[in-house]
Design a protein around this motif. Structure first.
Motif, PDB file in Angstrom:
ATOM      1  N   ARG A   1      -6.928  -3.169   2.873  1.00  9.26           N
ATOM      2  CA  ARG A   1      -5.892  -3.037   3.743  1.00  9.26           C
ATOM      3  C   ARG A   1      -5.177  -1.972   3.678  1.00  9.26           C
ATOM      4  NH1 ARG A   1      -2.436  -8.445   5.924  1.00  9.26           N
ATOM      5  NH2 ARG A   1      -0.782  -7.052   7.158  1.00  9.26           N
ATOM      6  N   LYS A   2      -4.941  -1.605   2.494  1.00  8.43           N
ATOM      7  CA  LYS A   2      -4.184  -0.570   2.127  1.00  8.43           C
ATOM      8  C   LYS A   2      -4.765   0.646   2.667  1.00  8.43           C
ATOM      9  CE  LYS A   2      -0.689  -2.211  -1.230  1.00  8.43           C
ATOM     10  NZ  LYS A   2      -0.232  -2.041  -2.304  1.00  8.43           N
ATOM     11  N   PHE A   3      -6.043   0.998   2.039  1.00  8.54           N
ATOM     12  CA  PHE A   3      -6.910   2.117   2.250  1.00  8.54           C
ATOM     13  C   PHE A   3      -6.955   1.943   3.773  1.00  8.54           C
ATOM     14  CE2 PHE A   3     -10.523   4.604   2.285  1.00  8.54           C
ATOM     15  CZ  PHE A   3     -10.415   5.273   1.207  1.00  8.54           C
ATOM     16  N   VAL A   4      -7.232   1.422   4.750  1.00  8.27           N
ATOM     17  CA  VAL A   4      -7.333   1.475   6.238  1.00  8.27           C
ATOM     18  C   VAL A   4      -6.080   2.081   6.741  1.00  8.27           C
ATOM     19  CG1 VAL A   4      -7.657   0.267   8.277  1.00  8.27           C
ATOM     20  CG2 VAL A   4      -9.176  -0.303   6.302  1.00  8.27           C
ATOM     21  N   GLU A   5      -5.151   1.096   6.483  1.00  8.83           N
ATOM     22  CA  GLU A   5      -3.614   1.477   6.931  1.00  8.83           C
ATOM     23  C   GLU A   5      -3.312   3.182   6.573  1.00  8.83           C
ATOM     24  OE1 GLU A   5      -0.790  -1.397   5.407  1.00  8.83           O
ATOM     25  OE2 GLU A   5      -1.717  -2.921   6.904  1.00  8.83           O
ATOM     26  N   ARG A   6      -3.576   3.586   5.240  1.00  7.69           N
ATOM     27  CA  ARG A   6      -3.233   4.885   5.008  1.00  7.69           C
ATOM     28  C   ARG A   6      -3.934   5.947   5.660  1.00  7.69           C
ATOM     29  NH1 ARG A   6      -2.670   8.021  -0.432  1.00  7.69           N
ATOM     30  NH2 ARG A   6      -2.624  10.197   0.158  1.00  7.69           N
ATOM     31  N   CYS A   7      -5.513   5.478   5.949  1.00 10.39           N
ATOM     32  CA  CYS A   7      -6.270   6.372   6.801  1.00 10.39           C
ATOM     33  C   CYS A   7      -5.827   6.539   8.132  1.00 10.39           C
ATOM     34  CB  CYS A   7      -7.740   5.894   6.872  1.00 10.39           C
ATOM     35  SG  CYS A   7      -9.036   6.610   7.756  1.00 10.39           S
ATOM     36  N   LEU A   8      -5.426   5.485   8.651  1.00  9.43           N
ATOM     37  CA  LEU A   8      -4.885   5.413   9.912  1.00  9.43           C
ATOM     38  C   LEU A   8      -3.282   6.143  10.343  1.00  9.43           C
ATOM     39  CD1 LEU A   8      -5.694   1.975  10.884  1.00  9.43           C
ATOM     40  CD2 LEU A   8      -6.688   3.729  12.241  1.00  9.43           C
ATOM     41  N   ARG A   9      -2.810   6.158   9.153  1.00 12.65           N
ATOM     42  CA  ARG A   9      -1.611   6.908   9.001  1.00 12.65           C
ATOM     43  C   ARG A   9      -1.578   8.286   9.143  1.00 12.65           C
ATOM     44  NH1 ARG A   9       0.875   3.849   5.502  1.00 12.65           N
ATOM     45  NH2 ARG A   9       0.188   5.225   3.582  1.00 12.65           N
ATOM     46  N   GLU A  10      -2.677   8.786   8.286  1.00 15.78           N
ATOM     47  CA  GLU A  10      -2.955  10.156   8.239  1.00 15.78           C
ATOM     48  C   GLU A  10      -3.724  10.805   9.485  1.00 15.78           C
ATOM     49  OE1 GLU A  10      -5.564  10.626   4.806  1.00 15.78           O
ATOM     50  OE2 GLU A  10      -3.998  10.376   3.243  1.00 15.78           O
ATOM     51  N   LYS A  11      -3.973   9.897  10.400  1.00 14.80           N
ATOM     52  CA  LYS A  11      -4.558  10.176  11.599  1.00 14.80           C
ATOM     53  C   LYS A  11      -3.382  10.235  12.753  1.00 14.80           C
ATOM     54  CE  LYS A  11      -9.479   9.036  11.176  1.00 14.80           C
ATOM     55  NZ  LYS A  11      -9.870  10.305  11.457  1.00 14.80           N
ATOM     56  N   GLY A  12      -2.372   9.690  12.221  1.00 14.09           N
ATOM     57  CA  GLY A  12      -1.135   9.808  13.121  1.00 14.09           C
ATOM     58  C   GLY A  12      -0.550   8.353  13.755  1.00 14.09           C
ATOM     59  N   TYR A  13      -1.246   7.320  13.231  1.00 10.21           N
ATOM     60  CA  TYR A  13      -1.012   5.921  13.909  1.00 10.21           C
ATOM     61  C   TYR A  13       0.097   5.332  13.068  1.00 10.21           C
ATOM     62  CZ  TYR A  13      -5.231   6.992  16.398  1.00 10.21           C
ATOM     63  OH  TYR A  13      -6.162   7.533  17.339  1.00 10.21           O
ATOM     64  N   GLU A  14       0.581   4.311  13.730  1.00  4.81           N
ATOM     65  CA  GLU A  14       1.453   3.342  12.776  1.00  4.81           C
ATOM     66  C   GLU A  14       0.790   1.919  13.086  1.00  4.81           C
ATOM     67  OE1 GLU A  14       5.823   3.613  13.993  1.00  4.81           O
ATOM     68  OE2 GLU A  14       4.995   5.448  15.087  1.00  4.81           O
ATOM     69  N   THR A  15       0.497   1.436  11.793  1.00  3.91           N
ATOM     70  CA  THR A  15       0.043   0.125  11.635  1.00  3.91           C
ATOM     71  C   THR A  15       1.347  -0.918  11.721  1.00  3.91           C
ATOM     72  OG1 THR A  15      -1.880   0.987  10.349  1.00  3.91           O
ATOM     73  CG2 THR A  15      -1.706  -1.368  10.458  1.00  3.91           C
ATOM     74  N   MET A  16       0.986  -1.732  12.583  1.00 10.29           N
ATOM     75  CA  MET A  16       1.987  -2.994  12.685  1.00 10.29           C
ATOM     76  C   MET A  16       1.621  -4.088  11.782  1.00 10.29           C
ATOM     77  SD  MET A  16       4.333  -1.401  14.613  1.00 10.29           S
ATOM     78  CE  MET A  16       5.549  -2.930  14.586  1.00 10.29           C
ATOM     79  N   GLY A  17       0.295  -4.492  11.775  1.00 12.78           N
ATOM     80  CA  GLY A  17       0.040  -5.719  11.057  1.00 12.78           C
ATOM     81  C   GLY A  17      -1.531  -5.882  11.449  1.00 12.78           C
ATOM     82  N   TRP A  18      -2.162  -7.105  11.126  1.00 10.39           N
ATOM     83  CA  TRP A  18      -3.471  -7.217  11.117  1.00 10.39           C
ATOM     84  C   TRP A  18      -3.757  -8.597  11.924  1.00 10.39           C
ATOM     85  CZ3 TRP A  18      -7.761  -4.736   8.713  1.00 10.39           C
ATOM     86  CH2 TRP A  18      -7.085  -3.528   7.993  1.00 10.39           C
ATOM     87  N   LYS A  19      -4.724  -8.581  13.002  1.00 13.45           N
ATOM     88  CA  LYS A  19      -5.048  -9.571  13.773  1.00 13.45           C
ATOM     89  C   LYS A  19      -6.335  -9.785  13.987  1.00 13.45           C
ATOM     90  CE  LYS A  19      -2.986 -11.296  18.055  1.00 13.45           C
ATOM     91  NZ  LYS A  19      -1.999 -10.717  19.092  1.00 13.45           N
TER      92      LYS A  19
END
Length: 137
Positions: A119-137
């Motif tokens: 989960r942390k790995f995915v969130e960091r990857c997305l953050r590096e692409k400029g996205y903000e993760t709010m949670g998982w669903k």
């Protein structure tokens, strides 16, 4: 006949499991708006695949198998008890085990969260692409 039902239920579980997977929910910031839905979906899929290859994600599979086995044992025991009373312990035990395993596996898959490292790995990857993760669903 009962074995056929058991294997049909097992096949349905295997096919349904990917639908149970949780995905990140992103805040619609500027990057999200500029990228558009198709690009956002592609980026999420990329990050999830990248994380899977890099750190794995075994949590869902482990929980589904564990709860499926537990459900099968409990269902088999209950089915055996009912079968002894009704006069057909073998088929009742098999039916109980199949139902218990199916229910346990689906329940485990649906309640399980992704592995914390994945989960942390995915969130960091997305953050590096400029996205903000709010949670998982």
């Amino acid at each position: 006949m009962n074995k056929r039902i058991f294997f049909m239920i097992l096949a349905m579980l295997v096919l349904a499991c990917p639908a149970c997977a949780k995905k990140p929910v992103l805040y619609p910031n500027e990057q999200y708006k500029e990228a558009g839905e198709a690009k956002v979906s592609d980026d999420i899929a990329y990050c999830m695949e990248f994380a899977e290859k890099s750190v794995g994600n075994t949590s869902k599979a482990k929980t589904s198998v564990k709860t499926g086995v537990k459900g099968g044992l409990i269902g088999g025991a209950v089915g055996l008890g009912i079968g002894i009373v009704t006069g057909s312990p073998g088929s009742s035990a098999l039916a109980g085990a199949a139902g218990g395993a199916a229910g346990g596996a689906v329940g485990g898959a649906m309640q399980d969260n992704p592995d914390p490292l994945y989960r942390k790995f995915v969130e960091r990857c997305l953050r590096e692409k400029g996205y903000e993760t709010m949670g998982w669903k």
